[in-house]
Write a protein that holds these residues in place. Structure first.
Motif, mmCIF file in Angstrom:
data_model
loop_
_atom_site.group_PDB
_atom_site.id
_atom_site.type_symbol
_atom_site.label_atom_id
_atom_site.label_comp_id
_atom_site.label_asym_id
_atom_site.label_seq_id
_atom_site.Cartn_x
_atom_site.Cartn_y
_atom_site.Cartn_z
ATOM 1 N N GLY A 131 57.687 -85.569 -49.816
ATOM 2 C CA GLY A 131 56.717 -84.859 -48.990
ATOM 3 C C GLY A 131 55.768 -85.734 -48.202
ATOM 4 O O GLY A 131 54.946 -85.220 -47.437
ATOM 5 N N ALA A 132 55.864 -87.048 -48.354
ATOM 6 C CA ALA A 132 54.896 -87.941 -47.711
ATOM 7 C C ALA A 132 55.113 -88.035 -46.209
ATOM 8 O O ALA A 132 56.242 -88.076 -45.728
ATOM 9 C CB ALA A 132 54.977 -89.333 -48.331
ATOM 10 N N ARG A 133 54.011 -88.092 -45.476
ATOM 11 C CA ARG A 133 54.078 -88.318 -44.029
ATOM 12 C C ARG A 133 54.555 -89.742 -43.752
ATOM 13 O O ARG A 133 55.393 -89.979 -42.877
ATOM 14 C CB ARG A 133 52.697 -88.088 -43.411
ATOM 15 N N HIS A 134 53.998 -90.687 -44.487
ATOM 16 C CA HIS A 134 54.392 -92.081 -44.369
ATOM 17 C C HIS A 134 54.301 -92.719 -45.753
ATOM 18 O O HIS A 134 53.363 -92.455 -46.505
ATOM 19 C CB HIS A 134 53.486 -92.830 -43.381
ATOM 20 N N ILE A 135 55.272 -93.556 -46.097
ATOM 21 C CA ILE A 135 55.320 -94.207 -47.397
ATOM 22 C C ILE A 135 55.028 -95.692 -47.225
ATOM 23 O O ILE A 135 55.699 -96.380 -46.445
ATOM 24 C CB ILE A 135 56.703 -94.033 -48.066
ATOM 25 N N TYR A 136 54.025 -96.187 -47.937
ATOM 26 C CA TYR A 136 53.715 -97.614 -47.971
ATOM 27 C C TYR A 136 54.079 -98.137 -49.361
ATOM 28 O O TYR A 136 53.787 -97.492 -50.369
ATOM 29 C CB TYR A 136 52.233 -97.864 -47.718
ATOM 30 N N ILE A 179 46.445 -95.899 -42.858
ATOM 31 C CA ILE A 179 46.777 -95.017 -43.976
ATOM 32 C C ILE A 179 45.719 -93.935 -44.127
ATOM 33 O O ILE A 179 44.532 -94.161 -43.862
ATOM 34 C CB ILE A 179 46.929 -95.830 -45.287
ATOM 35 N N GLY A 180 46.158 -92.740 -44.526
ATOM 36 C CA GLY A 180 45.205 -91.647 -44.671
ATOM 37 C C GLY A 180 45.825 -90.449 -45.357
ATOM 38 O O GLY A 180 46.907 -90.550 -45.959
ATOM 39 N N PRO A 181 45.175 -89.305 -45.298
ATOM 40 C CA PRO A 181 45.683 -88.092 -45.938
ATOM 41 C C PRO A 181 47.107 -87.774 -45.490
ATOM 42 O O PRO A 181 47.446 -87.896 -44.313
ATOM 43 C CB PRO A 181 44.698 -87.017 -45.470
ATOM 44 N N GLY A 182 47.927 -87.381 -46.431
ATOM 45 C CA GLY A 182 49.326 -87.097 -46.153
ATOM 46 C C GLY A 182 50.240 -88.281 -46.384
ATOM 47 O O GLY A 182 51.464 -88.120 -46.493
ATOM 48 N N ASP A 183 49.668 -89.493 -46.445
ATOM 49 C CA ASP A 183 50.454 -90.694 -46.697
ATOM 50 C C ASP A 183 50.529 -90.974 -48.199
ATOM 51 O O ASP A 183 49.707 -90.487 -48.986
ATOM 52 C CB ASP A 183 49.841 -91.905 -45.989
ATOM 53 N N LEU A 184 51.481 -91.798 -48.583
ATOM 54 C CA LEU A 184 51.670 -92.174 -49.990
ATOM 55 C C LEU A 184 51.766 -93.683 -50.092
ATOM 56 O O LEU A 184 52.549 -94.317 -49.371
ATOM 57 C CB LEU A 184 52.950 -91.547 -50.536
ATOM 58 N N LEU A 185 50.985 -94.258 -50.986
ATOM 59 C CA LEU A 185 51.103 -95.681 -51.303
ATOM 60 C C LEU A 185 51.730 -95.824 -52.684
ATOM 61 O O LEU A 185 51.224 -95.269 -53.662
ATOM 62 C CB LEU A 185 49.736 -96.369 -51.293
ATOM 63 N N ALA A 204 43.629 -97.498 -50.165
ATOM 64 C CA ALA A 204 44.450 -96.329 -49.845
ATOM 65 C C ALA A 204 43.844 -95.061 -50.412
ATOM 66 O O ALA A 204 43.775 -94.023 -49.746
ATOM 67 C CB ALA A 204 45.873 -96.534 -50.371
ATOM 68 N N ARG A 205 43.411 -95.141 -51.661
ATOM 69 C CA ARG A 205 42.808 -93.960 -52.300
ATOM 70 C C ARG A 205 41.518 -93.566 -51.589
ATOM 71 O O ARG A 205 41.267 -92.380 -51.345
ATOM 72 C CB ARG A 205 42.518 -94.262 -53.770
ATOM 73 N N ASP A 206 40.683 -94.554 -51.223
ATOM 74 C CA ASP A 206 39.421 -94.264 -50.541
ATOM 75 C C ASP A 206 39.646 -93.643 -49.164
ATOM 76 O O ASP A 206 38.792 -92.902 -48.666
ATOM 77 C CB ASP A 206 38.597 -95.547 -50.384
ATOM 78 N N ARG A 207 40.795 -93.921 -48.556
ATOM 79 C CA ARG A 207 41.101 -93.363 -47.246
ATOM 80 C C ARG A 207 41.796 -92.013 -47.337
ATOM 81 O O ARG A 207 42.213 -91.451 -46.327
ATOM 82 C CB ARG A 207 41.981 -94.344 -46.432
ATOM 83 N N GLY A 208 41.939 -91.496 -48.546
ATOM 84 C CA GLY A 208 42.491 -90.161 -48.724
ATOM 85 C C GLY A 208 43.987 -90.098 -48.918
ATOM 86 O O GLY A 208 44.565 -89.001 -48.985
ATOM 87 N N ALA A 209 44.647 -91.262 -49.009
ATOM 88 C CA ALA A 209 46.089 -91.265 -49.249
ATOM 89 C C ALA A 209 46.375 -90.995 -50.723
ATOM 90 O O ALA A 209 45.535 -91.233 -51.594
ATOM 91 C CB ALA A 209 46.690 -92.607 -48.844
ATOM 92 N N ASP A 210 47.560 -90.494 -50.998
ATOM 93 C CA ASP A 210 47.999 -90.315 -52.375
ATOM 94 C C ASP A 210 48.514 -91.665 -52.887
ATOM 95 O O ASP A 210 49.007 -92.493 -52.113
ATOM 96 C CB ASP A 210 49.108 -89.273 -52.445
ATOM 97 N N VAL A 211 48.403 -91.885 -54.196
ATOM 98 C CA VAL A 211 48.794 -93.163 -54.783
ATOM 99 C C VAL A 211 49.694 -92.929 -55.983
ATOM 100 O O VAL A 211 49.380 -92.117 -56.866
ATOM 101 C CB VAL A 211 47.561 -93.994 -55.218
ATOM 102 N N SER A 227 47.620 -90.847 -58.838
ATOM 103 C CA SER A 227 47.828 -89.449 -59.218
ATOM 104 C C SER A 227 49.077 -89.290 -60.082
ATOM 105 O O SER A 227 49.248 -88.271 -60.745
ATOM 106 C CB SER A 227 47.945 -88.571 -57.965
ATOM 107 N N ALA A 228 49.958 -90.279 -60.037
ATOM 108 C CA ALA A 228 51.139 -90.294 -60.896
ATOM 109 C C ALA A 228 51.429 -91.735 -61.276
ATOM 110 O O ALA A 228 51.372 -92.634 -60.421
ATOM 111 C CB ALA A 228 52.346 -89.674 -60.196
ATOM 112 N N VAL A 229 51.705 -91.961 -62.557
ATOM 113 C CA VAL A 229 51.938 -93.313 -63.062
ATOM 114 C C VAL A 229 53.271 -93.349 -63.793
ATOM 115 O O VAL A 229 53.535 -92.522 -64.670
ATOM 116 C CB VAL A 229 50.820 -93.764 -64.033
ATOM 117 N N LEU A 230 54.114 -94.317 -63.429
ATOM 118 C CA LEU A 230 55.353 -94.569 -64.160
ATOM 119 C C LEU A 230 55.244 -95.939 -64.802
ATOM 120 O O LEU A 230 54.906 -96.926 -64.129
ATOM 121 C CB LEU A 230 56.557 -94.519 -63.223
ATOM 122 N N MET A 231 55.526 -95.988 -66.096
ATOM 123 C CA MET A 231 55.324 -97.226 -66.835
ATOM 124 C C MET A 231 56.631 -97.744 -67.423
ATOM 125 O O MET A 231 57.424 -96.985 -67.974
ATOM 126 C CB MET A 231 54.303 -97.008 -67.956
#
Length: 288
Positions: A131-136, A179-185, A204-211, A227-231
Motif C-alpha cells: 500500500g505504500a506510495r513510495h518505499i525507502y 519522504i512523508g505521509p503515505g511513504d514507507l521506510l 522518516a517517522r517525524d515527517r509522517g512516513a510509516d516505518v 509500527s511493525a517490527v520483524l526480528m
C-alpha cells in the motif's frame, strides 16, 4: 521478567546462597563473557556445579539457563567491541571444527527465527509494502548488504522503491528529503546499531512516513519507532556479523510480496527474458 539481567541480580544479591553469589559476582564483572558460556563452563569457572548455575537462572525467574543466557546476550550484544567479539567467540569456534561450528550456529539462528517471527507482524509488513506510495530501504555498514538485497528484488516487484545508500546521517536525511505521509521506510539495523540508521528512521517517522523495522530485538533502538517490527537474531562470529537469519527473513518478505503481485511478476519476467535474450546478457558468445 526484567530484561536487564544485571539489575535483577543486583536487586536479589542479599538472598543468594554462597555459590549463587559467586555466579552473580562473575556475571556482574564479566557479563560480556558470561553471556556466551555454557552452564557447565560458567560453573567450573566459579567453582560451583552446573545444576547450581541452572538453579540460579530459575531463582532469577527465567525458564532455565538458556533463557537467562539469551537475555544476557540481548543486553550486551550492542555493546561489544570487535576485540570483545573475537575474545568471546574464540572458545566456541576453535575448540572443534570451525566449519561445523559456524554452520551450526547459522542453522540455530534460522531455527530460532522460525519459532519467533511474529506472523501477524509479518503480514502487516507485506500489507504496508503493497500500500505504500513510495518505499525507502535503509541499512548501513553490514546491514547495507541486507538493504541492497531487499532493494534488488523489491524494485522488480514495485516501481516506487529507493535504496538509501549512504553511511552518513546527513546524506541519509538528504536522500529521504521528500519522504512523508503515505511513504514507507524499511529500516534495517543489527548490533552494533548505527546512529545514522536511527537518525534516518527518526526523520522518516517525524515527517509522517510509516516505518518498518528489521532488527534483532525489542531492545533495538529502531523497535519503538516502528509500527511493525520483524526480528531475527544475528550472531557475532569472531569479528564477523552472521546475517543468515535476517537474509532468510527478507527472502520470506520478497516471496510473500511477489505472490501478492503474481500476475505482474509474470509479465515483468517475460519482458526481462526477452530483453536478456535480445542483448545476450547471459551465457557465452563467440566474441567473449
Amino acid at each position: 521478567m526484567q530484561k536487564d539481567v544485571l539489575h535483577t541480580i543486583q536487586e536479589n544479591m542479599a538472598d543468594f546462597s554462597k555459590g549463587q553469589k559467586r555466579i552473580a559476582a562473575y556475571i556482574l564483572s564479566d557479563y560480556d563473557k558470561a553471556a556466551f558460556m555454557t552452564a557447565s563452563k560458567l560453573g567450573k569457572l566459579v567453582d560451583v556445579s552446573e545444576s547450581t548455575v541452572v538453579r540460579f537462572a530459575s531463582t532469577l525467574g527465567y525458564d532455565g539457563y538458556p533463557a537467562m543466557q539469551k537475555a544476557l546476550q540481548e543486553m550486551v550484544r550492542s555493546k561489544l567491541t570487535s576485540i570483545q567479539r573475537i575474545q568471546t567467540s574464540n572458545d566456541r569456534l576453535f575448540s572443534s571444527d570451525v566449519v561445523a561450528s559456524v554452520l551450526q550456529m547459522d542453522m540455530e539462528k534460522i531455527r530460532m527465527a522460525i519459532d519467533e517471527v511474529d506472523r501477524s507482524a509479518f503480514t502487516s509488513v507485506v500489507d504496508k509494502l503493497m500500500g505504500a506510495r513510495h518505499i525507502y530501504i535503509l541499512g548501513v555498514r553490514s546491514s547495507s548488504f541486507l538493504a541492497g538485497y531487499l532493494h534488488f528484488y523489491l524494485h522488480l516487484i514495485f516501481e516506487n522503491v529507493t535504496l538509501v545508500t549512504s553511511n552518513s546521517a546527513g546524506d541519509i536525511l538528504e536522500s529521504t528529503l521528500r519522504i512523508g505521509p503515505g511513504d514507507l521506510l524499511v529500516g534495517i539495523s543489527f548490533p552494533r546499531y548505527s546512529k545514522a540508521t536511527v537518525k534516518g528512521v527518526q526523520f522518516a517517522r517525524d515527517r509522517g512516513a510509516d516505518v518498518v523495522a528489521i532488527t534483532d530485538s525489542a531492545m533495538s533502538p529502531l523497535s519503538p519507532m516502528a509500527s511493525a517490527v520483524l526480528m531475527a537474531h544475528s550472531d557475532m562470529i569472531s569479528f564477523v556479523d552472521s546475517l543468515v537469519a535476517p537474509f532468510s527473513l527478507l527472502n520470506a518478505i520478497i516471496v510473500a510480496a511477489g505472490h501478492r503481485k503474481d500476475a505482474d511478476i509474470s509479465q515483468i519476467f517475460n519482458r526481462l527474458e526477452g530483453i536478456w535474450d535480445e542483448y545476450g546478457v547471459f551465457g557465452y558468445s563467440d566474441e567473449s
